[in-house]
Design an enzyme around this catalytic site. Structure first.
Site, PDB file in Angstrom:
ATOM      1  N   ARG A  50     -60.315 -26.805  54.355  1.00 53.35           N
ATOM      2  CA  ARG A  50     -60.228 -28.274  54.288  1.00 53.35           C
ATOM      3  C   ARG A  50     -61.286 -28.869  53.372  1.00 53.35           C
ATOM      4  O   ARG A  50     -61.090 -29.958  52.825  1.00 53.35           O
ATOM      5  CB  ARG A  50     -60.323 -28.901  55.696  1.00 53.35           C
ATOM      6  N   TYR A 104     -45.134 -46.440  40.873  1.00 49.10           N
ATOM      7  CA  TYR A 104     -44.399 -45.523  41.750  1.00 49.10           C
ATOM      8  C   TYR A 104     -44.328 -46.152  43.147  1.00 49.10           C
ATOM      9  O   TYR A 104     -45.337 -46.675  43.647  1.00 49.10           O
ATOM     10  CB  TYR A 104     -45.166 -44.191  41.791  1.00 49.10           C
ATOM     11  N   ASP A 176     -52.594 -43.306  36.993  1.00 44.44           N
ATOM     12  CA  ASP A 176     -51.724 -42.212  37.421  1.00 44.44           C
ATOM     13  C   ASP A 176     -51.095 -41.646  36.150  1.00 44.44           C
ATOM     14  O   ASP A 176     -50.293 -42.303  35.502  1.00 44.44           O
ATOM     15  CB  ASP A 176     -50.658 -42.775  38.374  1.00 44.44           C
ATOM     16  N   LYS A 201     -45.073 -32.550  39.994  1.00 37.14           N
ATOM     17  CA  LYS A 201     -44.196 -32.779  38.852  1.00 37.14           C
ATOM     18  C   LYS A 201     -44.581 -31.817  37.723  1.00 37.14           C
ATOM     19  O   LYS A 201     -44.518 -30.635  37.908  1.00 37.14           O
ATOM     20  CB  LYS A 201     -44.292 -34.248  38.449  1.00 37.14           C
TER      21      LYS A 201
HETATM   22  C1  LIG Z   1     -44.130 -38.275  42.628  1.00 38.23           C
HETATM   23  C2  LIG Z   1     -45.141 -39.240  42.183  1.00 38.23           C
HETATM   24  C3  LIG Z   1     -46.214 -39.593  43.003  1.00 38.23           C
HETATM   25  C4  LIG Z   1     -46.371 -39.057  44.401  1.00 38.23           C
HETATM   26  O1  LIG Z   1     -46.633 -37.697  44.380  1.00 38.23           O
HETATM   27  P1  LIG Z   1     -46.351 -36.695  45.610  1.00 38.23           P
HETATM   28  O2  LIG Z   1     -46.739 -35.382  45.048  1.00 38.23           O
HETATM   29  O3  LIG Z   1     -44.881 -36.819  45.943  1.00 38.23           O
HETATM   30  O4  LIG Z   1     -47.194 -37.146  46.738  1.00 38.23           O
HETATM   31  C5  LIG Z   1     -47.153 -40.475  42.500  1.00 38.23           C
HETATM   32  N1  LIG Z   1     -47.042 -40.998  41.270  1.00 38.23           N
HETATM   33  C6  LIG Z   1     -46.017 -40.689  40.454  1.00 38.23           C
HETATM   34  C7  LIG Z   1     -45.952 -41.308  39.104  1.00 38.23           C
HETATM   35  C8  LIG Z   1     -45.031 -39.805  40.882  1.00 38.23           C
HETATM   36  O5  LIG Z   1     -44.013 -39.506  40.075  1.00 38.23           O
END
Ligand SMILES: *Cc1c(COP(=O)(O)O)cnc(C)c1O
Length: 397
Positions: A50, A104, A176, A201
């Site tokens: 953790r 998002y 992000d 992703k």
């Molecule tokens: C999918 C996504 C998230 C969230 O990510 P998780 O791995 O599903 O928690 C945040 N920002 C963007 C731009 C995303 O495409």
């Protein structure tokens, strides 16, 4: 070993410990919750999964910091855990955050609901109209938060202007960067303080794990790490291993995503059943010039409009190679309808305001053969041309 200088080399080697574990060529999975520790020795680290300080975490942190040119990095159990840890690393009750208005959905809800419950206020701004920012600034504003490329219209905020605004008003600038990846855009050298990724992703790239990354200024990472430890959003060593493996092909995959998505976008522009195509490599995309200046590629996500919800449903139902599914950034091509997925929480009026029409189809272009993907799209689009007299009316000069 000398420090690798090029991204292609860094994705394979950066952060590898000088002494490899048992001489293994790849980082083995060290699946142990706890490690030797007496507490008697100076500088003896208390290792625990953790705390995100197992060998599998360490190598990823070092590698990701190098890839993004950040001082430090942290991997987390999901993209949302990364975003929450990054934001809560800075924000406390009474603070105010400025967020881009096309975020998002999970992040928008995190800010609007969870942050609000913690006493953190927020305002939304149009990332391409940053003259509004002055009016939204408050004495208690601490953070400005954007996304590298928006979903699903792949718009590009005025990142240079946003970073300059943050400097002028002593705000922490967070971004992000999931859709961009360090292959296409590096926000930290531009002036952002902290970058987040859903490593679910492109960074992992195989649609088989959920993970997140925070990378940037060391003091901000230290604070994010503390939040992550307390809220418990740590990544498991086995998933660290998978992420490390996926990352090794990031540069190769992104080159293909960039190339195929541009080819497919250009093909769709010429199709009579398609009203509009959204992809920043296209010269008539409103952010094309900024994109060319800041990005070296635009990734695999594009969107196109076929006029009606029924037409979009026909496309999704008839694609044979592409899979109808949400999410993005994997090696396989996925198709979705933003009105039913990423923008489903919005009212029809709110969707219209952000330009998400009923006929919009989003594609996450994978690394399959681009000609075969085009054939697949063409056979689905042909059903629209045959089925309705609407094609003629839609043909643009
Ligand atoms: C999918 C996504 C998230 C969230 O990510 P998780 O791995 O599903 O928690 C945040 N920002 C963007 C731009 C995303 O495409």
């Amino acid at each position: 070993m000398s420090q690798p200088r090029k991204l292609d080399t860094q994705v394979i080697h950066a952060g590898t410990p000088a002494t490899r574990l048992a001489g293994a060529v790849v980082t083995p999975i060290v699946q142990s919750a706890t490690f030797d520790f007496t507490g008697e020795l100076q500088d003896e680290p208390l290792r625990y999964i953790r705390y995100s300080n197992t060998p599998n975490h360490d190598v990823l942190h070092k590698r990701l910091a190098v890839l993004e040119q950040g001082e430090d990095a942290l991997v987390t159990a999901s993209g949302m855990a990364a975003i929450a840890s990054g934001l809560l690393g800075v924000l406390s009750a009474g603070d105010h955050v400025l967020v881009q208005d096309t975020l998002y959905g999970g992040t928008a809800t995190l800010v609007a609901e969870e942050m609000a419950r913690l006493g953190i206020a927020s305002d939304r701004f149009d990332g391409r109209q940053i003259s509004q920012l002055d009016a939204l600034l408050r004495p208690e504003t601490r953070v400005i938060y954007t996304e590298a490329l928006t979903n699903p219209l792949v718009q590009i905020a005025d990142h240079e202007g946003i970073v300059a605004f943050a400097r002028r008003h002593d705000l922490v600038a967070m971004i992000d960067a999931t859709f961009a990846t360090p292959v296409n855009f590096r926000p930290l050298p531009l002036g952002y303080d902290l970058a987040m990724h859903s490593a679910t992703k492109y960074l992992n790239g195989h649609s088989d794990i959920v993970a997140g990354v925070v990378v940037g200024r060391a003091d901000l990472i230290a604070s994010a790490r503390k939040r992550m430890k307390h809220f418990g959003g740590s990544l498991d060593p086995h998933t660290c291993f998978l992420l490390e493996r996926g990352l090794k092909t990031l540069v190769l995959r992104m080159a293909r995503h960039n190339h195929s998505a541009e080819r497919i976008a250009r093909h769709l522009v010429d199709h009579t059943a398609v009203l509009e195509v959204h992809y920043p490599a296209l010269e008539d995309h409103p952010d094309h010039a900024r994109g060319k200046r800041l990005f070296s590629g635009f990734g695999g996500v594009l969107a196109f409009d076929v006029g009606t919800g029924e037409a979009a449903a026909t496309i999704l139902a008839n694609l044979q190679l592409a899979t109808a599914a949400p999410s993005l950034g994997g090696v396989e091509t996925l198709a979705s309808r933003p009105m039913l997925t990423s923008q489903a929480a919005l009212s029809a009026a709110e969707r219209a305001a952000v330009g998400v029409s009923d006929g919009l189809v989003r594609l996450s272009i994978g690394i399959e053969d681009a000609d075969e993907l085009i054939e697949d799209l063409d056979q689905a689009l042909a059903l629209l041309v045959d089925a309705t007299p609407h094609a003629e009316a839609c043909a643009t000069p």
